[in-house]
Design a protein around this motif. Structure first.
Motif, PDB file in Angstrom:
ATOM      1  N   VAL A  95       1.004  -0.784   0.127  1.00  0.00           N
ATOM      2  CA  VAL A  95      -0.214   0.139  -0.151  1.00  0.00           C
ATOM      3  C   VAL A  95       0.908   0.998  -0.136  1.00  0.00           C
ATOM      4  N   TYR A  96       0.783   1.666  -0.949  1.00  0.00           N
ATOM      5  CA  TYR A  96       1.189   3.175  -1.072  1.00  0.00           C
ATOM      6  C   TYR A  96       0.619   4.931  -1.011  1.00  0.00           C
ATOM      7  N   ALA A  97       1.242   5.482  -0.857  1.00  0.00           N
ATOM      8  CA  ALA A  97       0.628   6.527  -0.673  1.00  0.00           C
ATOM      9  C   ALA A  97       1.960   8.156  -1.398  1.00  0.00           C
ATOM     10  N   ILE A  98       1.304   8.835  -2.710  1.00  0.00           N
ATOM     11  CA  ILE A  98       2.052   9.530  -3.571  1.00  0.00           C
ATOM     12  C   ILE A  98       1.941  10.900  -3.236  1.00  0.00           C
TER      13      ILE A  98
ATOM     14  N   TYR B 179      -2.273  16.965  -3.505  1.00  0.00           N
ATOM     15  CA  TYR B 179      -3.289  16.438  -3.885  1.00  0.00           C
ATOM     16  C   TYR B 179      -2.813  14.528  -3.824  1.00  0.00           C
ATOM     17  N   ILE B 180      -2.824  14.015  -2.905  1.00  0.00           N
ATOM     18  CA  ILE B 180      -2.185  12.391  -2.498  1.00  0.00           C
ATOM     19  C   ILE B 180      -3.062  11.567  -2.912  1.00  0.00           C
ATOM     20  N   TYR B 181      -2.159  10.505  -3.608  1.00  0.00           N
ATOM     21  CA  TYR B 181      -3.342   9.497  -4.569  1.00  0.00           C
ATOM     22  C   TYR B 181      -2.581   8.140  -3.899  1.00  0.00           C
ATOM     23  N   VAL B 182      -3.720   6.910  -3.293  1.00  0.00           N
ATOM     24  CA  VAL B 182      -3.302   6.175  -2.080  1.00  0.00           C
ATOM     25  C   VAL B 182      -3.681   4.909  -3.750  1.00  0.00           C
TER      26      VAL B 182
ATOM     27  N   ASN C 168      -7.488  -3.619   3.335  1.00  0.00           N
ATOM     28  CA  ASN C 168      -7.898  -3.129   4.110  1.00  0.00           C
ATOM     29  C   ASN C 168      -7.607  -1.854   4.784  1.00  0.00           C
ATOM     30  N   HIS C 169      -5.938  -1.806   5.110  1.00  0.00           N
ATOM     31  CA  HIS C 169      -5.096  -0.609   4.994  1.00  0.00           C
ATOM     32  C   HIS C 169      -5.103   0.613   3.527  1.00  0.00           C
ATOM     33  N   GLU C 170      -5.885  -0.198   2.446  1.00  0.00           N
ATOM     34  CA  GLU C 170      -5.465   1.065   1.676  1.00  0.00           C
ATOM     35  C   GLU C 170      -7.312   1.455   1.882  1.00  0.00           C
ATOM     36  N   LYS C 171      -7.813   0.482   2.378  1.00  0.00           N
ATOM     37  CA  LYS C 171      -9.483   2.007   2.807  1.00  0.00           C
ATOM     38  C   LYS C 171      -9.154   2.799   3.510  1.00  0.00           C
ATOM     39  N   TYR C 172      -8.297   2.458   4.718  1.00  0.00           N
ATOM     40  CA  TYR C 172      -8.067   3.158   5.346  1.00  0.00           C
ATOM     41  C   TYR C 172      -7.901   4.459   4.880  1.00  0.00           C
ATOM     42  N   LEU C 173      -6.749   4.739   4.260  1.00  0.00           N
ATOM     43  CA  LEU C 173      -5.516   5.437   4.081  1.00  0.00           C
ATOM     44  C   LEU C 173      -6.565   6.298   3.328  1.00  0.00           C
ATOM     45  N   LYS C 174      -7.313   6.034   2.267  1.00  0.00           N
ATOM     46  CA  LYS C 174      -7.838   6.806   1.274  1.00  0.00           C
ATOM     47  C   LYS C 174      -9.423   7.352   2.632  1.00  0.00           C
ATOM     48  N   GLY C 175      -9.439   7.291   3.359  1.00  0.00           N
ATOM     49  CA  GLY C 175     -10.371   7.530   4.153  1.00  0.00           C
ATOM     50  C   GLY C 175      -9.818   9.181   4.642  1.00  0.00           C
ATOM     51  N   ALA C 176     -10.750  10.034   5.678  1.00  0.00           N
ATOM     52  CA  ALA C 176     -10.739  11.229   5.697  1.00  0.00           C
ATOM     53  C   ALA C 176      -9.640  11.481   7.265  1.00  0.00           C
ATOM     54  N   SER C 177      -9.639  10.569   7.852  1.00  0.00           N
ATOM     55  CA  SER C 177      -7.875   9.983   9.224  1.00  0.00           C
ATOM     56  C   SER C 177      -7.647  10.054   8.182  1.00  0.00           C
TER      57      SER C 177
ATOM     58  N   LYS D 193      -6.241  10.050   4.797  1.00  0.00           N
ATOM     59  CA  LYS D 193      -5.546  11.401   4.788  1.00  0.00           C
ATOM     60  C   LYS D 193      -4.955  12.067   5.766  1.00  0.00           C
ATOM     61  N   ARG D 194      -5.177  12.322   6.571  1.00  0.00           N
ATOM     62  CA  ARG D 194      -5.072  13.264   7.824  1.00  0.00           C
ATOM     63  C   ARG D 194      -3.678  12.295   8.580  1.00  0.00           C
ATOM     64  N   PHE D 195      -3.738  11.955   8.505  1.00  0.00           N
ATOM     65  CA  PHE D 195      -2.571  10.870   8.972  1.00  0.00           C
ATOM     66  C   PHE D 195      -1.273  10.987   8.241  1.00  0.00           C
ATOM     67  N   LEU D 196      -1.154  10.604   6.771  1.00  0.00           N
ATOM     68  CA  LEU D 196      -0.468  11.287   5.855  1.00  0.00           C
ATOM     69  C   LEU D 196       0.043  12.450   5.898  1.00  0.00           C
ATOM     70  N   ARG D 197      -1.054  13.552   6.347  1.00  0.00           N
ATOM     71  CA  ARG D 197      -0.768  15.238   5.700  1.00  0.00           C
ATOM     72  C   ARG D 197       0.266  15.311   7.221  1.00  0.00           C
ATOM     73  N   GLU D 198      -0.159  14.723   8.389  1.00  0.00           N
ATOM     74  CA  GLU D 198       0.816  15.181   9.490  1.00  0.00           C
ATOM     75  C   GLU D 198       1.262  14.642   9.308  1.00  0.00           C
ATOM     76  N   ASN D 199       1.843  13.047   9.231  1.00  0.00           N
ATOM     77  CA  ASN D 199       3.238  12.831   9.183  1.00  0.00           C
ATOM     78  C   ASN D 199       4.539  12.230   7.845  1.00  0.00           C
ATOM     79  N   PHE D 200       4.072  12.976   6.966  1.00  0.00           N
ATOM     80  CA  PHE D 200       4.988  13.220   5.798  1.00  0.00           C
ATOM     81  C   PHE D 200       5.146  13.674   4.360  1.00  0.00           C
ATOM     82  N   LEU D 201       4.158  15.392   4.922  1.00  0.00           N
ATOM     83  CA  LEU D 201       4.477  16.092   3.986  1.00  0.00           C
ATOM     84  C   LEU D 201       4.824  17.174   4.953  1.00  0.00           C
TER      85      LEU D 201
END
Length: 79
Positions: free
Chosen positions: A4-7, A14-17, A60-69, A71-79
């Motif tokens: 599972v990846y995010a770019i 824009y973040i794609y999962v 299942n993890h991809e579905k989580y990352l595509k949701g609001a929480s 995306k918030r996790f990705l923005r707060e920790n990796f951007l």
């Protein structure tokens, strides 16, 4: 193994999962514009990846990352 990846777009907010079994090829396809969903947002940089044994776990993890929480996790920790 499934990854599972995010770019993140380098030119837009824009973040794609996604989910793949060949991460290197998939990133190459995103950056060359072969994927219709991400073509207008390229170029991309990899900001997150995690490997899973089964496709179900990865999905299942991809579905989580595509949701609001997720995306918030990705923005707060990796951007």
């Amino acid at each position: 193994m499934y990854t599972v990846y995010a770019i993140s777009s380098e030119v837009r907010n824009y973040i794609y999962v996604g989910l793949t079994s060949n991460l290197e090829d998939r990133l190459h396809r995103h950056n060359l514009g072969y994927e219709r969903t991400t073509k207008p947002y390229r170029p991309f940089r990899l900001i997150y990846k995690e490997q899973f044994e089964t496709r179900l776990e990865a999905r299942n993890h991809e579905k989580y990352l595509k949701g609001a929480s997720g995306k918030r996790f990705l923005r707060e920790n990796f951007l």
